[in-house]
Enzyme design. Structure first.
Site, PDB file in Angstrom:
ATOM      1  NE  ARG A   1     -12.752  -9.282   5.267  1.00 58.77           N
ATOM      2  CZ  ARG A   1     -11.731  -9.766   5.967  1.00 58.77           C
ATOM      3  NH1 ARG A   1     -10.536  -9.162   5.935  1.00 58.77           N
ATOM      4  NH2 ARG A   1     -11.877 -10.853   6.699  1.00 58.77           N
TER       5      ARG A   1
ATOM      6  CG  ASP B   1      -3.627 -17.254  10.387  1.00 59.16           C
ATOM      7  OD1 ASP B   1      -3.742 -16.406  11.291  1.00 59.16           O
ATOM      8  OD2 ASP B   1      -3.926 -17.032   9.202  1.00 59.16           O
TER       9      ASP B   1
END
Length: 318
Positions: A106, A259
């Site tokens: 990333r 999450d």
């Protein structure tokens, strides 16, 4: 107007089928994955109108991310960039003793250059909750500044701010994380943190109740939620601690569980539930997420309420 706006990176997750090794795989399953978009989706499924905001390259991969989030029912507000890339990560699944492994790719993703001026300030100021995670400021020095300024802008506007510490050791050291996160805490109303991170990253000691009290008192949070894995979670609010056990679940995919928990908790608080009830819905949502492949909690309110009400949800639905 959105009930909750989340800010952070969403990536493409590439997984070899089964327990295949990355180095020998000839095909990969593709999912969209990101803590903040996962939270937005879970919150939306639990009744909160949600929008994810971020920065992506104007490319087929960037459009893939947005397209999948739209399919999940949430709004998006994206800064499109002619440069940068979509971050990816590779998930290699395995049982003991090898265990699962995540390989990030990333670096230099588009969001690492995001500045606060690029985003719709009205969207954030008009939301009831603004959420981000500790992953976002870990990605670049620029994002540390941007995260701080967006939290401060939201708080000044009267928007409740929420942050999940969500520590990732492959992104930064405990020392760097502690320094940055504690500097952000003055802009945070609701903190979500794993008990292990409160100890290893922030340096707090004590049992789970003591951790919640110490964090809430030292940093003047409105609410502190401490997650305890298979032991459930607890929340400190108005100097009172509320406990919630975890619901029994068969784990298909653990990634995204936290999450789902955070999104459900915030959504139910926005819906008017008290802290104890919001914790219960969050724990049920987390349990259901563990039965779902991928990072996203693709579930319904009816399913969550069946877990909460202790219906026999393990049988075949006919």
């Amino acid at each position: 107007m959105s009930d909750i706006v989340t800010f952070g990176e969403s990536m493409l997750r590439l997984s070899p089928p089964g327990n295949e090794r990355i180095e020998s795989a000839t095909e990969f399953e593709v999912h969209v994955a990101g803590a903040e978009s996962n939270v937005a989706i879970a919150a939306d499924r639990l009744g909160a109108v949600s929008t994810w905001t971020s920065k992506l390259p104007e490319s087929p991969l960037g459009r893939r991310v947005v397209g999948e989030l739209h399919q999940c029912g949430i709004g998006t507000d994206v800064v499109w960039s002619p440069r940068g890339r979509v971050g990816t990560y590779y998930l290699e699944k395995a049982g003991k003793p090898r265990g699962a492994n995540v390989v990030y790719d990333r670096a230099d993703s588009a969001i690492t250059t995001a500045s606060p001026e690029e985003f719709d300030s009205d969207l954030i100021r008009d939301a009831r909750v603004f959420f981000t995670s500790g992953i976002t400021p870990a990605l670049s020095p620029q994002l540390r500044e941007t995260t701080a300024k967006l939290l401060q802008a939201a708080q000044r506007a009267g928007t409740t701010t929420a942050l999940d510490v969500n520590y990732r050791r492959k992104l930064w050291s405990p020392r760097d994380a502690q320094e940055t996160l504690t500097s952000l805490f003055q802009g945070v109303d609701v903190l979500v943190i794993a008990a292990k991170d409160a100890k290893a990253v922030l340096g707090f000691e004590g049992d789970h109740r003591q951790l919640a009290h110490k964090l809430g008192s030292k940093f003047d949070f409105t609410t502190v939620v401490v997650t305890r894995g298979a032991q459930g979670a607890l929340a400190w609010h108005d100097s009172v601690v509320h406990d919630q056990d975890a619901f029994e679940t068969d784990t298909v995919e653990p990634i995204g569980t936290g999450d789902a928990f955070a999104g459900a908790f915030l959504a139910r608080r926005l819906a008017g539930d008290d802290v104890q009830r919001a914790l219960e819905y969050a724990a049920a949502t987390a349990a259901l997420k563990r039965t779902i492949p991928g990072d996203v909690a693709r579930l319904t309110m009816d399913e969550v309420e069946a877990v909460v009400s202790d219906d026999d949800v393990a049988t075949i639905s006919r």
